[in-house]
Design a protein around this motif. Sequence first.
Motif, short mmCIF file in Angstrom:
data_model
loop_
_atom_site.label_atom_id
_atom_site.label_comp_id
_atom_site.label_asym_id
_atom_site.label_seq_id
_atom_site.Cartn_x
_atom_site.Cartn_y
_atom_site.Cartn_z
N PHE A 36 0.85 -1.19 0.00
CA PHE A 36 0.00 0.00 0.00
C PHE A 36 0.89 1.24 0.00
N LEU A 37 0.31 2.35 -0.41
CA LEU A 37 1.02 3.62 -0.45
C LEU A 37 0.44 4.54 0.61
N ASP A 38 1.22 5.54 1.00
CA ASP A 38 0.75 6.50 1.99
C ASP A 38 1.39 7.85 1.68
N ILE A 39 0.90 8.88 2.32
CA ILE A 39 1.47 10.22 2.14
C ILE A 39 1.15 11.06 3.37
N GLY A 40 2.08 11.92 3.74
CA GLY A 40 1.86 12.81 4.87
C GLY A 40 0.79 13.84 4.53
N VAL A 41 -0.15 14.03 5.45
CA VAL A 41 -1.26 14.96 5.23
C VAL A 41 -1.51 15.78 6.49
N LEU A 42 -2.32 16.82 6.32
CA LEU A 42 -2.73 17.66 7.43
C LEU A 42 -4.17 17.32 7.80
N TYR A 43 -4.38 16.80 9.00
CA TYR A 43 -5.74 16.60 9.51
C TYR A 43 -6.18 17.89 10.21
N TYR A 44 -7.44 18.21 10.07
CA TYR A 44 -7.95 19.39 10.79
C TYR A 44 -9.36 19.11 11.28
N ARG A 45 -9.70 19.80 12.34
CA ARG A 45 -11.05 19.68 12.91
C ARG A 45 -11.99 20.65 12.20
N LYS A 46 -12.83 20.10 11.38
CA LYS A 46 -13.76 20.91 10.59
C LYS A 46 -14.67 21.75 11.49
N ASP A 47 -15.14 21.17 12.58
CA ASP A 47 -16.05 21.90 13.46
C ASP A 47 -15.38 23.12 14.09
N GLN A 82 -7.94 23.53 2.34
CA GLN A 82 -8.09 22.45 1.37
C GLN A 82 -7.18 22.65 0.15
N ASN A 83 -6.74 23.86 -0.08
CA ASN A 83 -5.86 24.14 -1.22
C ASN A 83 -4.41 24.36 -0.78
N SER A 84 -4.13 24.06 0.47
CA SER A 84 -2.80 24.18 1.08
C SER A 84 -2.48 25.62 1.48
N LEU A 85 -2.49 25.85 2.78
CA LEU A 85 -2.05 27.13 3.32
C LEU A 85 -0.55 27.29 3.11
N THR A 86 -0.08 28.51 3.12
CA THR A 86 1.37 28.70 3.27
C THR A 86 1.66 28.53 4.76
N TRP A 87 2.90 28.26 5.11
CA TRP A 87 3.25 28.13 6.52
C TRP A 87 3.01 29.46 7.26
N ILE A 146 -9.08 15.74 5.91
CA ILE A 146 -7.68 15.79 5.48
C ILE A 146 -7.49 16.88 4.43
N ALA A 147 -6.27 17.41 4.41
CA ALA A 147 -5.90 18.46 3.47
C ALA A 147 -4.42 18.32 3.17
N PRO A 148 -3.94 18.97 2.11
CA PRO A 148 -2.50 18.97 1.88
C PRO A 148 -1.78 19.74 2.97
N LEU A 149 -0.57 19.35 3.26
CA LEU A 149 0.24 20.07 4.23
C LEU A 149 0.52 21.48 3.73
N PRO A 150 0.76 22.43 4.64
CA PRO A 150 1.13 23.77 4.20
C PRO A 150 2.44 23.77 3.41
N ASN A 164 5.32 24.65 -3.56
CA ASN A 164 4.13 23.80 -3.55
C ASN A 164 4.16 22.87 -2.35
N THR A 165 2.99 22.42 -1.94
CA THR A 165 2.94 21.42 -0.88
C THR A 165 3.67 20.16 -1.33
N SER A 166 4.30 19.47 -0.40
CA SER A 166 5.07 18.27 -0.79
C SER A 166 5.12 17.29 0.37
#
Length: 442
Positions: A154-165, A181-186, A309-313, A319-321
Amino acid sequence: MEKTSKIKESPIWFITILISVISIIFFIYLPFQIDMSSETSIKKLYYIDNISEAHLKIIKKFNEKYKNQIEVVPINLPFYHFTTNDRKEILTRSLRSRGDGIDIFAVDLIWIPRFAKWGYTMDRSFDERTLTEVNQMALRACYHNNNLVAFPLFLDIGVLYYRKDLIQSMPDGNAIEEKIQNSLTWDEFISLGKHFKSHIGPYYVFTGGDFEGMLCCFQEMLSVEESANVFGKNKINLNDPAAKRALKQLVDFIYNYKFSPYEVTRFDEYNSYLYANDNNAVFLRGWIGFHKQYKGFLKDTSNISNMEIAPLPHNKGGNTSGVFGGWSLMVSKFSNRKEEALKFINFMFQKENQQILYEMGGYLPINTEVYTDSLYLEKHEELAQIQKLLSWGKHRPFLENYTRLSEILSHSFHKALKNEITVDEALARATKQINNEKIIIK
């Protein structure tokens, strides 16, 4: 705090005892298998991995299909007891014995160059059609010196989890979530954190323990181009300004911005997930699928439905990576059951079994047929977003000695995260040790 006192650490004595226990299991079962070979045709395959319920379901199917011919015997090294470093050490010590006790073993994709010397070359074991159906990002990692020495599970990738509420509770929550959802800058991530100063709970939880997972967080602070400058030449270049900025930012999350608690310096993935859930974290750096893989360990699962889940900043202008993760299967070259082992690996790759891994365990399929099944994608709409995230991913350096490099970097960087030494001192110490051991890009 009671929760943090329970954080797991794996002492060397415990690992040593476990290795001994595994060795005893092999010692007991293997002679029995050999002695009985004249009386039965059943071949037992010893398979070492983090054996989830999804794995067990597939193993049961395989054993039923090959009843009285092949039996897979799973040996479980669960993530909630062993870090990736622990598992690497256990496998290394076991394979060095050159015994016939291990047939199939799972490896982090970045370990493949390290374990290639103990793996069976599979170049002639899979036809061209099968190889074209494998996710090419995962397959690329399975080659060493132009030989296929592993096969993706299986494959995996680092992501940013966030609390929607929590995000939606802000006055401009919809607009903020769209940016996430479109990747924040840091810089945007840091600015947003200042609005959560009164929030009861951490703003950001990441894996800051002394292990490879922390180094993944460091590498995700770098753009693809910056990673190439630091790791992509004939020697490791920690004097690059980007390396200093990346490590300093992780340190600042703890001591300057107060976004992350000191406890993160002791976290592996398992403990970071539990802590983030139990302590109401706004953001969590993690891998895809934690809500399925660890749900059974959470005291309160009410927050899971609000985790997105969202892309990391990313750094401004880049670009996010997220770093690629994932696990692959290798066959021990010392095994006398290679043909049977390859049948099992092929079985794990089948579309329906890849779907079981995803549905039950959250493990991303590497069989591309899953992603061309329109009915399946309608049922699992999140896979479209995940495919987009994968397109932004990057591999860690493919080095035979990467695991040693990782140990050096994570040990020095960890001291900086604990505020025992400065960022400059951590980079200097790592550089000195790397140069002394002549670790270079190969």
